[in-house]
Write a protein that holds these residues in place. Sequence first.
Motif, short mmCIF file in Angstrom:
data_model
loop_
_atom_site.label_atom_id
_atom_site.label_comp_id
_atom_site.label_asym_id
_atom_site.label_seq_id
_atom_site.Cartn_x
_atom_site.Cartn_y
_atom_site.Cartn_z
N ARG A 34 0.59 -1.27 0.00
CA ARG A 34 0.11 -0.04 -0.09
C ARG A 34 0.87 1.38 -0.08
NH1 ARG A 34 -3.92 0.68 4.34
NH2 ARG A 34 -4.53 2.29 3.14
N LYS A 35 1.88 1.18 0.76
CA LYS A 35 2.79 2.38 0.90
C LYS A 35 3.65 2.90 -0.35
CE LYS A 35 7.01 3.84 3.08
NZ LYS A 35 8.15 3.65 4.10
N LEU A 36 3.89 1.70 -1.09
CA LEU A 36 4.66 1.83 -2.52
C LEU A 36 3.76 2.23 -3.60
CD1 LEU A 36 7.56 -0.78 -2.14
CD2 LEU A 36 7.60 1.77 -1.94
N GLY A 37 2.31 1.87 -3.36
CA GLY A 37 1.35 1.93 -4.52
C GLY A 37 1.12 0.72 -5.36
N THR A 38 1.84 -0.34 -4.99
CA THR A 38 1.85 -1.45 -5.76
C THR A 38 0.70 -2.50 -5.42
OG1 THR A 38 3.23 -2.83 -4.22
CG2 THR A 38 4.32 -1.65 -6.41
N ILE A 39 -0.12 -2.38 -4.44
CA ILE A 39 -1.24 -2.94 -4.07
C ILE A 39 -2.31 -2.86 -5.16
CG2 ILE A 39 -2.61 -1.33 -2.76
CD1 ILE A 39 -2.28 -4.77 -1.61
N GLU A 40 -2.58 -1.60 -5.84
CA GLU A 40 -3.51 -1.65 -7.18
C GLU A 40 -2.87 -2.84 -8.21
OE1 GLU A 40 -1.88 1.18 -5.73
OE2 GLU A 40 -3.53 2.08 -4.75
N THR A 41 -1.82 -3.06 -8.58
CA THR A 41 -1.28 -4.06 -9.38
C THR A 41 -1.61 -5.23 -8.90
OG1 THR A 41 0.45 -2.41 -9.88
CG2 THR A 41 0.75 -4.42 -10.80
N LEU A 42 -1.44 -5.72 -7.57
CA LEU A 42 -1.81 -6.85 -7.16
C LEU A 42 -3.32 -7.07 -7.10
CD1 LEU A 42 0.63 -7.20 -4.11
CD2 LEU A 42 0.48 -8.73 -6.05
N SER A 67 -1.35 -6.13 8.90
CA SER A 67 -0.53 -5.25 7.70
C SER A 67 -1.58 -4.89 6.76
CB SER A 67 0.33 -6.52 7.30
OG SER A 67 0.85 -5.78 6.01
N ALA A 68 -2.88 -5.51 6.85
CA ALA A 68 -3.86 -5.25 5.70
C ALA A 68 -4.54 -3.71 6.28
CB ALA A 68 -4.79 -6.44 5.42
N LEU A 69 -4.53 -3.68 7.53
CA LEU A 69 -5.11 -2.41 7.99
C LEU A 69 -4.55 -1.15 7.89
CD1 LEU A 69 -6.80 -3.98 11.26
CD2 LEU A 69 -8.02 -3.29 9.00
N THR A 70 -3.25 -1.31 7.72
CA THR A 70 -2.52 -0.12 7.63
C THR A 70 -1.42 -0.04 6.49
OG1 THR A 70 -0.90 1.47 8.86
CG2 THR A 70 -0.74 -0.80 9.20
N LYS A 71 -0.94 1.21 6.32
CA LYS A 71 0.07 1.36 5.23
C LYS A 71 1.30 1.52 5.72
CE LYS A 71 -1.33 5.03 2.72
NZ LYS A 71 -1.46 5.93 1.91
N ASN A 72 1.58 1.68 7.10
CA ASN A 72 2.79 1.66 7.85
C ASN A 72 3.06 0.51 8.23
OD1 ASN A 72 5.12 2.69 9.19
ND2 ASN A 72 4.04 4.37 9.86
N GLN A 73 4.30 0.07 7.88
CA GLN A 73 4.85 -1.39 8.28
C GLN A 73 5.01 -1.19 9.67
OE1 GLN A 73 8.05 -2.84 5.99
NE2 GLN A 73 9.17 -0.65 6.30
N LEU A 74 5.54 -0.33 10.30
CA LEU A 74 5.81 0.01 12.00
C LEU A 74 4.59 0.04 12.69
CD1 LEU A 74 8.68 2.23 11.86
CD2 LEU A 74 8.98 -0.18 12.06
N VAL A 75 3.44 0.56 12.23
CA VAL A 75 2.33 0.30 12.90
C VAL A 75 1.64 -1.05 12.91
CG1 VAL A 75 0.02 1.36 12.99
CG2 VAL A 75 1.74 2.84 12.46
N ALA A 76 1.78 -1.50 11.61
CA ALA A 76 1.45 -3.10 11.56
C ALA A 76 2.20 -3.89 12.41
CB ALA A 76 1.62 -3.56 10.00
N ALA A 77 3.51 -3.76 12.68
CA ALA A 77 4.35 -4.60 13.32
C ALA A 77 3.97 -4.35 14.93
CB ALA A 77 5.73 -4.20 13.37
N MET A 78 3.61 -3.15 15.44
CA MET A 78 3.27 -2.89 16.58
C MET A 78 1.74 -3.36 16.97
SD MET A 78 4.65 0.93 17.40
CE MET A 78 3.56 1.95 16.90
N ILE A 79 0.95 -3.35 15.90
CA ILE A 79 -0.49 -3.96 16.24
C ILE A 79 -0.16 -5.46 16.40
CG2 ILE A 79 -2.80 -4.48 15.03
CD1 ILE A 79 -2.34 -1.64 13.59
N CYS A 80 0.55 -6.11 15.51
CA CYS A 80 0.68 -7.61 15.76
C CYS A 80 1.47 -7.98 16.79
CB CYS A 80 1.51 -8.12 14.47
SG CYS A 80 1.82 -9.79 14.34
N PHE A 81 2.16 -7.25 17.21
CA PHE A 81 3.09 -7.64 18.46
C PHE A 81 2.03 -7.50 19.69
CE2 PHE A 81 5.55 -6.20 22.45
CZ PHE A 81 6.37 -7.11 22.52
N THR A 82 1.34 -6.53 19.69
CA THR A 82 0.47 -6.00 20.90
C THR A 82 -0.65 -7.23 20.98
OG1 THR A 82 0.59 -3.73 20.62
CG2 THR A 82 -1.11 -4.46 21.73
#
Length: 184
Positions: free
Chosen positions: A17-25, A97-112
Amino acid sequence: YFFIFPVITMRLFAEERKLGTIETLLTAPVTTIQLLLAKYLAALSFYIILWLPSLLNFLLFQMNSPDNSDSIGSLSGSYTIILLVGMFNIAIGCLASALTKNQLVAAMICFTFCLLHFLVGFILQNLQVSDVFRELVTYFSTQAHVREFIDGLIDSRPLIYYMSFAILLLSITHHVLEFRKWKV
């Protein structure tokens, strides 16, 4: 142990999502479920590969142990619960990871959420609660499941619990990705 899952899963969809390649996928000639399962199974395969070297230690122990009848059940139970908890936690990471475009936020959500799920069993140690509530929380407690599996008791209830919640989290992730697909 809990840092493994955020590190494995934080880039699955957030970086796309951050790189904009999600649309291609999402517009590629594959379905969203195929994309989700491919990324999930890739992360799960990597997780399994991380645990394979530890199996060598147990094999060396088996060769040097005079009585290995108890250790086979304990070994199979240990690796089964490691796989089940890993499947569940990787599904949590996929959703984060699907909920956010920031990978650090995704990591913190997953860890929590992985840590909170693990700590459910420790909450009851110092609380005075009813037996019904204690049994309910014990059913969700990873600590209790690990203890049973390490003793060599492979129970079907934790198998169904972890697999069904992994499937539930993956279906929620599928819906999030479908929403993003139509939003784009």
